[in-house]
Design a protein around this motif. Structure first.
Motif, short mmCIF file in Angstrom:
data_model
loop_
_atom_site.label_atom_id
_atom_site.label_comp_id
_atom_site.label_asym_id
_atom_site.label_seq_id
_atom_site.Cartn_x
_atom_site.Cartn_y
_atom_site.Cartn_z
N ARG A 97 36.26 43.27 -2.84
CA ARG A 97 36.95 44.15 -2.13
C ARG A 97 36.16 45.09 -1.27
O ARG A 97 36.48 45.53 -0.12
N ALA A 98 34.85 45.68 -1.97
CA ALA A 98 33.99 46.18 -1.10
C ALA A 98 33.50 45.42 -0.06
O ALA A 98 33.38 46.09 1.14
N GLN A 99 33.39 44.17 -0.28
CA GLN A 99 32.59 43.42 1.31
C GLN A 99 33.93 43.61 2.28
O GLN A 99 33.50 43.56 3.47
N LEU A 100 34.94 43.30 1.78
CA LEU A 100 36.10 43.44 2.76
C LEU A 100 36.36 44.56 3.39
O LEU A 100 36.38 44.68 4.68
N ARG A 101 36.01 45.77 2.58
CA ARG A 101 36.28 47.25 3.43
C ARG A 101 35.17 47.24 4.34
O ARG A 101 35.38 47.95 5.18
N LEU A 102 33.82 46.77 4.07
CA LEU A 102 32.62 47.00 4.97
C LEU A 102 33.09 46.18 6.22
O LEU A 102 32.59 46.71 7.24
N PHE A 103 33.70 45.14 6.08
CA PHE A 103 33.94 44.36 7.19
C PHE A 103 35.00 45.13 8.16
O PHE A 103 34.98 44.94 9.49
N ILE A 104 35.98 45.70 7.54
CA ILE A 104 36.94 46.35 8.36
C ILE A 104 36.53 47.62 8.92
O ILE A 104 36.70 47.90 10.06
N GLU A 144 29.14 38.59 9.81
CA GLU A 144 29.77 38.88 8.56
C GLU A 144 30.58 37.87 8.11
O GLU A 144 30.71 37.41 6.93
N LEU A 145 31.40 37.27 9.31
CA LEU A 145 32.14 36.03 8.74
C LEU A 145 31.41 34.87 8.35
O LEU A 145 31.81 34.26 7.31
N GLU A 146 30.26 34.60 8.87
CA GLU A 146 29.28 33.57 8.51
C GLU A 146 29.04 33.70 6.87
O GLU A 146 28.87 33.00 6.33
N ARG A 147 28.47 35.17 6.62
CA ARG A 147 28.07 35.43 5.42
C ARG A 147 29.35 35.03 4.46
O ARG A 147 29.10 34.56 3.25
N GLN A 148 30.39 35.70 4.80
CA GLN A 148 31.70 35.60 4.11
C GLN A 148 31.99 34.21 3.73
O GLN A 148 32.40 33.72 2.60
N TRP A 149 32.17 33.26 4.60
CA TRP A 149 32.37 31.96 4.85
C TRP A 149 31.43 30.98 3.55
O TRP A 149 31.75 30.01 3.17
N SER A 150 30.13 31.67 3.55
CA SER A 150 29.33 30.86 2.73
C SER A 150 29.45 31.41 1.18
O SER A 150 28.89 30.71 0.32
N ARG A 151 30.22 32.48 0.86
CA ARG A 151 30.64 32.84 -0.32
C ARG A 151 31.87 32.17 -1.02
O ARG A 151 32.66 31.75 -0.32
N PRO A 152 31.74 32.01 -2.12
CA PRO A 152 32.98 31.41 -2.77
C PRO A 152 34.07 31.62 -2.56
O PRO A 152 35.26 31.17 -2.19
N SER A 153 34.35 33.11 -2.46
CA SER A 153 35.69 33.87 -2.08
C SER A 153 35.94 33.38 -0.60
O SER A 153 37.19 33.47 -0.25
N GLY A 154 35.22 33.09 0.52
CA GLY A 154 35.30 33.00 1.78
C GLY A 154 36.00 31.31 1.88
O GLY A 154 36.51 31.17 2.88
N LYS A 155 35.48 30.47 1.05
CA LYS A 155 36.51 29.19 1.06
C LYS A 155 35.94 28.55 2.38
O LYS A 155 36.97 27.60 2.71
N ASN A 156 35.17 28.70 2.93
CA ASN A 156 34.68 28.17 4.15
C ASN A 156 35.35 28.39 5.53
O ASN A 156 35.52 27.76 6.12
N GLY A 157 36.40 29.52 5.15
CA GLY A 157 37.05 29.74 6.38
C GLY A 157 38.44 29.07 6.31
O GLY A 157 38.93 28.36 5.62
N PRO A 158 39.22 29.36 7.53
CA PRO A 158 38.81 30.16 8.80
C PRO A 158 39.22 31.43 8.70
O PRO A 158 39.01 32.37 9.62
N ALA A 167 42.43 41.07 5.25
CA ALA A 167 41.41 41.09 6.47
C ALA A 167 42.21 40.97 7.87
O ALA A 167 42.28 41.73 8.89
N GLU A 168 43.10 39.98 7.86
CA GLU A 168 43.73 39.56 9.13
C GLU A 168 44.95 40.65 9.43
O GLU A 168 45.28 40.92 10.29
N ILE A 169 45.67 40.99 8.22
CA ILE A 169 46.52 41.92 8.29
C ILE A 169 46.05 43.46 9.03
O ILE A 169 46.68 43.78 10.02
N ARG A 200 36.00 30.88 15.82
CA ARG A 200 37.16 30.05 14.89
C ARG A 200 38.32 30.95 14.19
O ARG A 200 39.18 30.60 14.02
N TRP A 201 37.59 32.14 13.82
CA TRP A 201 38.81 32.68 13.22
C TRP A 201 39.73 33.36 14.11
O TRP A 201 40.72 33.42 13.71
N HIS A 202 39.34 33.83 15.50
CA HIS A 202 40.16 34.35 16.47
C HIS A 202 41.39 33.07 16.72
O HIS A 202 42.66 33.27 16.66
#
Length: 232
Positions: A97-104, A144-158, A167-169, A200-202
């Protein structure tokens, strides 16, 4: 009896379809499959009763079944995420949750302000400075997206959590504002490696039903944002 309209025992969202902040609340409710009624607020001619809902006269505002009124779009979105945990809009892990808040926060400070600054100045040098600042912010978002997608919670995106979520909301409405930036200022995000994750995210956002259901037409957005354009 209340002097403003609402649904007894249900959720009422006071909104405007062209407001990117109100779109956050709409997408949160839709993603969580929460029944609600919309009271559309004309931001140029606000109802005389609206100060009873939100003394700041801004949208969105959400009236809950017990009569509590919540304002500020991220507050509303996080309330929905917490009130309806089965929708899994937010991780239950504190670090995630903290990582997501930092991205926002990165988007809120390094991208969103420069949308408006780019539109609101007529000076060409200032425009270029703000455009570059906006693109620099998107480069950081790309990392940050690259970092997140390399984490288990990112599940390789998109999406941030692999699937459409908080995040998208929170941010998709403002990604949508690349439309008036391109229309009025010729801003485009380069198709280069340093923006590859962002593109890719866009693209995933643009194709998501949760985004398109609330998305106004490009023409409507351009017309709405004309008021911010210094030399329109």
């Amino acid at each position: 009896m209340s002097e403003y309209p609402y649904v007894e025992g249900g959720y009422t969202l006071y909104s405007n379809e062209l407001c990117p902040y109100a779109q956050r609340a709409l997408r949160a409710l839709n993603t969580a499959n929460v029944p609600y009624k919309v009271e559309s607020i004309d931001l140029k001619n606000k109802p005389s009763w609206y100060h009873l809902v939100n003394p700041q006269l801004k949208v969105p505002a959400l009236r809950t079944p017990d009569g509590t009124i919540l304002i500020e779009s991220l507050v509303v979105a996080e309330f929905v995420a917490d009130q309806f945990p089965e929708a899994k809009l937010l991780s239950t892990d504190a670090v995630e949750r903290a990582q997501l808040r930092l991205f926002i926060e990165l988007f809120s400070s390094r991208y969103i302000p420069f949308i408006y600054r780019t539109l609101m100045t007529a000076d060409k040098e200032e425009q270029e400075k703000h455009k570059q600042a906006l693109l620099d912010g998107l480069k950081e978002a790309n990392k940050e997206l690259e970092r997140q997608w390399s984490r288990p919670s990112g599940k390789n995106g998109p999406f941030w959590y692999g699937e459409w979520g908080y995040a998208e909301i929170a941010l998709s409405s403002f990604i949508g504002l690349l439309v008036p930036l391109a229309h009025y200022r010729g801003v485009s995000v380069p198709q280069t490696d340093e923006f590859a994750a962002f593109h890719r995210w866009h693209q995933a956002i643009e194709e998501a039903p949760e985004f398109t259901k609330v998305k106004p037409t490009d023409q409507a957005v351009n017309e709405a944002y004309k008021k911010f354009v210094a030399d329109a």
